[in-house]
Design an enzyme around this catalytic site. Sequence first.
Site, PDB file in Angstrom:
ATOM      1  CD  GLU A   1       0.328   4.855   4.203  1.00  0.00           C
ATOM      2  OE1 GLU A   1       1.567   4.741   4.393  1.00  0.00           O
ATOM      3  OE2 GLU A   1      -0.398   5.552   4.933  1.00  0.00           O
TER       4      GLU A   1
ATOM      5  CE1 TYR B   1       3.606   2.632   8.204  1.00  0.00           C
ATOM      6  CE2 TYR B   1       3.781   2.835   5.813  1.00  0.00           C
ATOM      7  CZ  TYR B   1       3.387   3.347   7.038  1.00  0.00           C
ATOM      8  OH  TYR B   1       2.754   4.563   7.099  1.00  0.00           O
TER       9      TYR B   1
ATOM     10  CG  ASP C   1       5.620   5.898  10.057  1.00  0.00           C
ATOM     11  OD1 ASP C   1       5.564   5.943  11.307  1.00  0.00           O
ATOM     12  OD2 ASP C   1       5.103   6.770   9.322  1.00  0.00           O
TER      13      ASP C   1
END
Length: 357
Positions: free
Chosen positions: A48, A131, A149
Amino acid sequence: MGGPSTSCETSPVSALSLLAWYDTNRRDLPWRAAPGTPRDPYRVWLSEIMLQQTTVATVGPRFGRFLERWPTVEALAAAPLDDVLHEWQGLGYYARARNLHACAIEVVREHDGRFPDSEDALRKLPGIGAYTAAAVAAIAFDRKATAVDGNVERVMARVHAIDTPLPAAKTELTAAARAMTPDRRPGDFAQALMDLGATVCTPRRPRCSACPWRTGCRAFAAGTAEGLPRRTAKTPRPTRHGVIFWLEDRTGEVLLQKRPPTGLLAGLYEFPSTPWRETSWDPAEAYDHAPRANVAWESVGGEVIHVFTHFRLVLRVTKGHVGGARGEGTWVVPARFGDYALPSVMKKVARWALAPS
């Protein structure tokens, strides 16, 4: 303007139909655990962070190299920061690499090498925002968390025909995604949304015929899918100017220096330069910032242009030679530049300076 529906009866789409699509169409990515196998929080977190502002195609091979060097969070925490920055070359936004290293250290020191499993706890770690915390909580620990996202924003804007322009629409789009997040398999749902946006509900020419939600998609029904999400017009990037001092010694080695530990491109190597400012530099004024006052500097000609997120940088290159003792500094032959963490803008400078005249 359309909005999300929170009722199963009135919702135009369902998590179940998307999960069924995902079970057949899921992407095979190196950081994804195979169906039915445990998920490694370290791999999820690492992927990520690497994927922020970087494409899957770029991250794929780099992810494998990172795991070879640092297969565990403990190994990454023990690595010198310079090694991590060097390995990060080509992935951009070096602050992410510094935060990656700092986060690994904190996970080892404060959490015995185990990532927290809640959004709130994850957000307290260096470099983990809303996020990333949601993505790790959902994907690694199957917590009911909603990771939004650009792909997810695009899917939500189209499915619900939300025409509020970005970035003002972010709260509305997040609420739409959160209302659809299921109690069961939230991690798979998060990845399914990402895959749908990346492979079907693409920015240009979306493949609506392959979409499991097309019959309930309001933008598809209205023929407006490709025009969503709307975006507020961006303001032009400001331009900054600088002068690079390319200093060589008699053996052809070039002077490098390390940038300060904080700020833009912190801790990376660069060629000495003036500060970067809004107005261009007069040569006499620029030479006050040269690493050697007694060197005859000669302009290479032309400009090196590099675009950062918030500004456009225009650099002029001047060359100088040291005939005698070269003094302090990091002197490197150009063939060994790859051994140092040079940001992309400095690689451009090197190509420019080394090009045949």
